[in-house]
Design a protein around this motif. Sequence first.
Motif, PDB file in Angstrom:
ATOM      1  N   LEU A 199      53.119 110.309 -39.827  1.00 46.71           N
ATOM      2  CA  LEU A 199      53.951 110.437 -38.629  1.00 46.71           C
ATOM      3  C   LEU A 199      54.684 109.133 -38.317  1.00 46.71           C
ATOM      4  O   LEU A 199      55.816 109.156 -37.815  1.00 46.71           O
ATOM      5  N   GLU A 200      54.062 108.008 -38.615  1.00 46.47           N
ATOM      6  CA  GLU A 200      54.754 106.734 -38.410  1.00 46.47           C
ATOM      7  C   GLU A 200      55.948 106.604 -39.357  1.00 46.47           C
ATOM      8  O   GLU A 200      56.992 106.060 -38.983  1.00 46.47           O
ATOM      9  N   THR A 201      55.806 107.119 -40.578  1.00 52.89           N
ATOM     10  CA  THR A 201      56.945 107.133 -41.503  1.00 52.89           C
ATOM     11  C   THR A 201      58.056 108.022 -40.957  1.00 52.89           C
ATOM     12  O   THR A 201      59.240 107.679 -41.019  1.00 52.89           O
ATOM     13  N   MET A 202      57.685 109.178 -40.411  1.00 52.40           N
ATOM     14  CA  MET A 202      58.662 110.084 -39.804  1.00 52.40           C
ATOM     15  C   MET A 202      59.392 109.402 -38.645  1.00 52.40           C
ATOM     16  O   MET A 202      60.630 109.431 -38.568  1.00 52.40           O
ATOM     17  N   LEU A 203      58.635 108.770 -37.750  1.00 50.83           N
ATOM     18  CA  LEU A 203      59.243 108.095 -36.605  1.00 50.83           C
ATOM     19  C   LEU A 203      60.126 106.934 -37.055  1.00 50.83           C
ATOM     20  O   LEU A 203      61.183 106.679 -36.469  1.00 50.83           O
ATOM     21  N   GLY A 204      59.698 106.248 -38.113  1.00 46.48           N
ATOM     22  CA  GLY A 204      60.510 105.161 -38.654  1.00 46.48           C
ATOM     23  C   GLY A 204      61.826 105.664 -39.219  1.00 46.48           C
ATOM     24  O   GLY A 204      62.872 105.016 -39.072  1.00 46.48           O
ATOM     25  N   GLU A 205      61.795 106.838 -39.855  1.00 45.34           N
ATOM     26  CA  GLU A 205      63.027 107.430 -40.388  1.00 45.34           C
ATOM     27  C   GLU A 205      63.980 107.795 -39.258  1.00 45.34           C
ATOM     28  O   GLU A 205      65.198 107.641 -39.378  1.00 45.34           O
ATOM     29  N   TRP A 206      63.453 108.274 -38.148  1.00 42.92           N
ATOM     30  CA  TRP A 206      64.306 108.607 -37.004  1.00 42.92           C
ATOM     31  C   TRP A 206      64.884 107.350 -36.359  1.00 42.92           C
ATOM     32  O   TRP A 206      66.012 107.350 -35.887  1.00 42.92           O
ATOM     33  N   GLU A 207      64.086 106.286 -36.333  1.00 43.71           N
ATOM     34  CA  GLU A 207      64.554 105.050 -35.703  1.00 43.71           C
ATOM     35  C   GLU A 207      65.503 104.271 -36.608  1.00 43.71           C
ATOM     36  O   GLU A 207      66.483 103.684 -36.141  1.00 43.71           O
ATOM     37  N   ARG A 208      65.216 104.276 -37.911  1.00 48.55           N
ATOM     38  CA  ARG A 208      66.041 103.534 -38.886  1.00 48.55           C
ATOM     39  C   ARG A 208      66.370 104.477 -40.040  1.00 48.55           C
ATOM     40  O   ARG A 208      65.729 104.436 -41.098  1.00 48.55           O
ATOM     41  N   PRO A 209      67.355 105.355 -39.864  1.00 48.57           N
ATOM     42  CA  PRO A 209      67.642 106.395 -40.860  1.00 48.57           C
ATOM     43  C   PRO A 209      67.986 105.826 -42.235  1.00 48.57           C
ATOM     44  O   PRO A 209      68.662 104.799 -42.341  1.00 48.57           O
ATOM     45  N   SER A 210      67.510 106.522 -43.266  1.00 47.34           N
ATOM     46  CA  SER A 210      67.808 106.102 -44.638  1.00 47.34           C
ATOM     47  C   SER A 210      69.228 106.478 -45.038  1.00 47.34           C
ATOM     48  O   SER A 210      69.763 105.944 -46.009  1.00 47.34           O
ATOM     49  N   SER A 211      69.846 107.414 -44.310  1.00 48.56           N
ATOM     50  CA  SER A 211      71.270 107.725 -44.525  1.00 48.56           C
ATOM     51  C   SER A 211      71.890 108.000 -43.157  1.00 48.56           C
ATOM     52  O   SER A 211      72.110 107.067 -42.396  1.00 48.56           O
ATOM     53  N   THR A 212      72.138 109.265 -42.803  1.00 45.28           N
ATOM     54  CA  THR A 212      72.694 109.570 -41.483  1.00 45.28           C
ATOM     55  C   THR A 212      71.583 110.022 -40.538  1.00 45.28           C
ATOM     56  O   THR A 212      70.526 110.490 -40.972  1.00 45.28           O
ATOM     57  N   ARG A 213      71.837 109.920 -39.244  1.00 45.28           N
ATOM     58  CA  ARG A 213      70.845 110.354 -38.256  1.00 45.28           C
ATOM     59  C   ARG A 213      70.626 111.860 -38.324  1.00 45.28           C
ATOM     60  O   ARG A 213      69.521 112.345 -38.052  1.00 45.28           O
ATOM     61  N   LEU A 214      71.666 112.605 -38.679  1.00 45.73           N
ATOM     62  CA  LEU A 214      71.528 114.053 -38.795  1.00 45.73           C
ATOM     63  C   LEU A 214      70.569 114.412 -39.921  1.00 45.73           C
ATOM     64  O   LEU A 214      69.650 115.230 -39.744  1.00 45.73           O
ATOM     65  N   VAL A 215      70.760 113.820 -41.081  1.00 43.81           N
ATOM     66  CA  VAL A 215      69.851 114.063 -42.202  1.00 43.81           C
ATOM     67  C   VAL A 215      68.438 113.604 -41.838  1.00 43.81           C
ATOM     68  O   VAL A 215      67.450 114.287 -42.137  1.00 43.81           O
ATOM     69  N   ALA A 216      68.332 112.473 -41.159  1.00 46.65           N
ATOM     70  CA  ALA A 216      67.016 111.955 -40.770  1.00 46.65           C
ATOM     71  C   ALA A 216      66.292 112.910 -39.830  1.00 46.65           C
ATOM     72  O   ALA A 216      65.065 113.082 -39.922  1.00 46.65           O
ATOM     73  N   ALA A 217      67.027 113.546 -38.907  1.00 43.90           N
ATOM     74  CA  ALA A 217      66.407 114.488 -37.970  1.00 43.90           C
ATOM     75  C   ALA A 217      65.760 115.647 -38.716  1.00 43.90           C
ATOM     76  O   ALA A 217      64.632 116.060 -38.412  1.00 43.90           O
ATOM     77  N   LEU A 218      66.460 116.175 -39.722  1.00 42.65           N
ATOM     78  CA  LEU A 218      65.940 117.302 -40.496  1.00 42.65           C
ATOM     79  C   LEU A 218      64.841 116.853 -41.457  1.00 42.65           C
ATOM     80  O   LEU A 218      63.853 117.562 -41.662  1.00 42.65           O
ATOM     81  N   LEU A 219      65.012 115.680 -42.027  1.00 40.61           N
ATOM     82  CA  LEU A 219      63.992 115.138 -42.923  1.00 40.61           C
ATOM     83  C   LEU A 219      62.692 114.896 -42.155  1.00 40.61           C
ATOM     84  O   LEU A 219      61.594 115.155 -42.663  1.00 40.61           O
TER      85      LEU A 219
END
Length: 413
Positions: A199-219
Amino acid sequence: MADYQSLYRLSHKLDADELKWERERRLHSPGVVFLDFPVGENKLFYVITPELAAAAERVYALDREVRGIEADMPPIGATLCLRALSMGNAVSSNTIEGVHSSRREMEDGFIANSARAKKTVKYVGLAGFYERVFVKGQLPKMSLEGIRTIFDEAVAPNIAAEEQPDGRLFRAEPINVYGTGQRILYRGMHPEKKIVDGLETMLGEWERPSSTRLVAALLGHIMFELVHPFYDGNGRTGRLLMAVELSTILSRFSALAFAGRLEEKRRDYLREFRELERPFNLGEATGFLIFLLDELGNSMEDFLGEIREKAGDFKNLHAHLRDSGVGVIVRYDLGDNEKTILELLAWGNLAGLSQGVELRAVADIEGAPRNWRTIRGALDCLVEKGFAEITRQRPLFVRLSSQAENALMGSLE
């Protein structure tokens, strides 16, 4: 849907050498993104392909259209539509999990929340969450504790006592996730330390997206469901979290419309989860992301068709009620206060609220009376003339009568 096939599906179509070549091509693509998130023996990854980029751009373009229509709607109309859409989202999300809930039950939950009723009323906690977050726009700050708080408020009240979390924040025991026919789709992470890490990895992806925020939300949604931090209610909680995150990127209308589409595509949605964990798939989420982006776009296209019609009806209704020469106004000698309440009730009707709207919402209409006696007197006049029906006393909910619906709504056709 874009024609991008998972490595798992290709393993049934290609020979060993062709499959090996395709794996290497994807794993070493310039657009590949790896995440520190385990999927079986592999790490989660996706490739920023032309198909994925095009699907994301389509969503952004459709959202601009949604926002344009939303901006032209009167605030009270937008509020009532968001409330109705929230109810539909909640029912659809339950249905995906095989949990039966009716639109009437969900509407009762919203009414109970408005009345500050006891938490024993079914779905009152869930309704309170939707009202605060999606109707009023008070988005929560995401954290591990925040995830547990959302679960406790919105989902836990409708889950059996023996299925409640027994760890510090999440479950303490292992769990298997089953699909149709009791086939194991995937196994949730275990022990709780791995749940927290995921879950911390998930939250990190939302805070610092690896590409776009939209893709990060779904990822992030994919990650949450693979972690499966609770014994029950993971799907409902995960889709709530995804809707919250999407609401920071897209219109709340766009975010809420998604669950209905996933309900329609339930089999495909669950199949994507199942294929993601297959060893042959190597942890690739590209196809799943494209699927989610495509269906998000499709849900927005469907919603645009509905909201365009409603927005036009709202505008015509306002003009109709303010035209003193219209037959229904002249025939029943309706004054400005009666017309204001009729307008509110008609908006509730157009939004699809079967039990009507709370009368105190009149105050949200520009130019409406603020004195309660004046408002109540105007309502009593409408009830006496057969134009309004009281559906609840505490709080006071009112809807259009069939007579008023025929007279007013028929004029919009």
